[in-house]
Design a protein around this motif. Sequence first.
Motif, short mmCIF file in Angstrom:
data_model
loop_
_atom_site.label_atom_id
_atom_site.label_comp_id
_atom_site.label_asym_id
_atom_site.label_seq_id
_atom_site.Cartn_x
_atom_site.Cartn_y
_atom_site.Cartn_z
N ALA A 25 0.14 -1.06 -4.54
CA ALA A 25 -0.03 0.06 -3.62
C ALA A 25 1.20 0.24 -2.74
CB ALA A 25 -1.27 -0.15 -2.76
N ALA A 26 1.74 -0.87 -2.25
CA ALA A 26 2.93 -0.80 -1.38
C ALA A 26 4.13 -0.27 -2.15
CB ALA A 26 3.24 -2.18 -0.82
N THR A 27 4.29 -0.70 -3.39
CA THR A 27 5.41 -0.23 -4.21
C THR A 27 5.34 1.28 -4.40
OG1 THR A 27 5.46 -2.34 -5.40
CG2 THR A 27 6.57 -0.47 -6.44
N PHE A 28 4.17 1.78 -4.73
CA PHE A 28 3.98 3.23 -4.91
C PHE A 28 4.28 3.97 -3.61
CE2 PHE A 28 1.22 7.01 -4.74
CZ PHE A 28 1.69 7.70 -5.85
N PHE A 29 3.79 3.44 -2.50
CA PHE A 29 3.98 4.09 -1.20
C PHE A 29 5.46 4.17 -0.84
CE2 PHE A 29 4.50 3.65 3.43
CZ PHE A 29 3.87 4.81 3.85
N PHE A 30 6.18 3.05 -0.96
CA PHE A 30 7.60 3.04 -0.59
C PHE A 30 8.41 3.97 -1.49
CE2 PHE A 30 6.74 -1.55 0.90
CZ PHE A 30 6.36 -1.11 2.15
N TRP A 31 8.06 4.01 -2.76
CA TRP A 31 8.82 4.86 -3.68
C TRP A 31 8.59 6.34 -3.38
CZ3 TRP A 31 12.87 4.08 -6.51
CH2 TRP A 31 13.24 5.02 -7.45
N ILE A 95 21.01 -2.43 6.54
CA ILE A 95 20.79 -1.86 7.88
C ILE A 95 22.07 -1.89 8.69
CG2 ILE A 95 19.63 -2.24 10.10
CD1 ILE A 95 17.19 -3.15 8.52
N LEU A 96 22.79 -3.03 8.63
CA LEU A 96 24.02 -3.15 9.38
C LEU A 96 25.13 -2.28 8.78
CD1 LEU A 96 24.04 -7.01 10.01
CD2 LEU A 96 23.37 -5.22 11.59
N ALA A 97 25.19 -2.21 7.44
CA ALA A 97 26.23 -1.41 6.79
C ALA A 97 26.04 0.08 7.05
CB ALA A 97 26.22 -1.69 5.29
N ALA A 98 24.81 0.48 7.36
CA ALA A 98 24.55 1.89 7.64
C ALA A 98 25.10 2.32 9.00
CB ALA A 98 23.04 2.16 7.58
N SER A 169 17.83 1.70 13.88
CA SER A 169 18.32 0.49 13.23
C SER A 169 18.03 -0.75 14.06
CB SER A 169 19.83 0.60 12.95
OG SER A 169 20.57 0.56 14.16
N LYS A 170 18.14 -0.61 15.40
CA LYS A 170 17.84 -1.75 16.26
C LYS A 170 16.36 -2.14 16.18
CE LYS A 170 21.55 -1.32 19.69
NZ LYS A 170 21.90 -1.05 21.11
N LYS A 171 15.50 -1.13 16.17
CA LYS A 171 14.07 -1.42 16.05
C LYS A 171 13.78 -2.12 14.73
CE LYS A 171 12.14 2.25 18.97
NZ LYS A 171 11.32 3.50 19.00
N ALA A 172 14.37 -1.63 13.65
CA ALA A 172 14.15 -2.23 12.33
C ALA A 172 14.70 -3.65 12.29
CB ALA A 172 14.82 -1.38 11.24
N VAL A 221 7.28 -2.05 5.40
CA VAL A 221 6.77 -1.07 6.35
C VAL A 221 7.75 -0.87 7.50
CG1 VAL A 221 4.97 -0.63 8.07
CG2 VAL A 221 4.34 -1.39 5.77
N VAL A 222 8.37 -1.95 7.94
CA VAL A 222 9.38 -1.85 9.00
C VAL A 222 10.54 -0.97 8.54
CG1 VAL A 222 11.13 -3.15 10.27
CG2 VAL A 222 8.79 -4.03 10.12
N ILE A 223 11.00 -1.19 7.31
CA ILE A 223 12.08 -0.37 6.76
C ILE A 223 11.65 1.09 6.67
CG2 ILE A 223 13.50 0.04 4.72
CD1 ILE A 223 14.29 -2.45 6.27
N TRP A 224 10.44 1.31 6.19
CA TRP A 224 9.91 2.68 6.06
C TRP A 224 9.87 3.38 7.42
CZ3 TRP A 224 5.12 4.01 8.35
CH2 TRP A 224 4.73 5.34 8.14
#
Length: 238
Positions: A25-31, A95-98, A169-172, A221-224
């Motif tokens: 379910a998580a894989t489908f959601f993130f995609w 996250i840092l490279a962004a 990015s800081k929150k993530a 979820v944090v990344i999302w």
Amino acid sequence: MEELLLDPSDYVGVSFWIISAAMVAATFFFWVERDRAVGKWKTSLTVAAMVTGIAAIHYFYMRDVWAQTGESPTVFRYVDWLLTVPLQIVEFYLILAAIAVVGAGLFWRLLAASIIMLVAGYLGEVNADNSSILWGLFVLGSAAWVYIIYEIFAGEASKINASAGTVSSKKAFNALRIIVTVGWAIYPLGYIYGYAGGGNIDLLNIIYNLADFVNKIAFGVVIWAAATSDDANQLAKA
């Protein structure tokens, strides 16, 4: 051939089935949610989907091993971790490279520490009958984990996040390092409960399954949340 059914009283087996479904379910959601992200955040969500997707595949095999043998699926579990944990390290780097120019040395140090942590854990578990090897490698793996914690709280990674990070990015980054610190602590607890004082393989697997649920899905979820935030979208469009 006798059909294998899920025994309602087999709580370890139930946990394997729950995690299997949750990873799919998580894989489908993130995609699907990847389309809401912009710029480099799309790559981060892709990696999050890869983490849970790889875990789902391995959980299908692990639950069958448990159902058919009642034994801990150690090899499948560590193959999963050897693929997914480095990908989670990649997330920190992405996250840092962004937000800043990040040296490759930081990535390789974190990657090396994660591999040492996992290889030490695997070799310890497959040599559980030798207490000196079991606990010596546990200490080595824990030391590698502590180094990762140091790097993301006080090392180069932390300094880049503090000086160049955006709101999203800081929150993530802050949420991910809490997961790596608190969430990843569940794994050594499983190791201890699984092998100390005669051990309890049922408890070990339940704890490991719980840890994967928290650390792979919550990690994604944090990344999302960061990737789809207004701050991230405005920054990418600027």
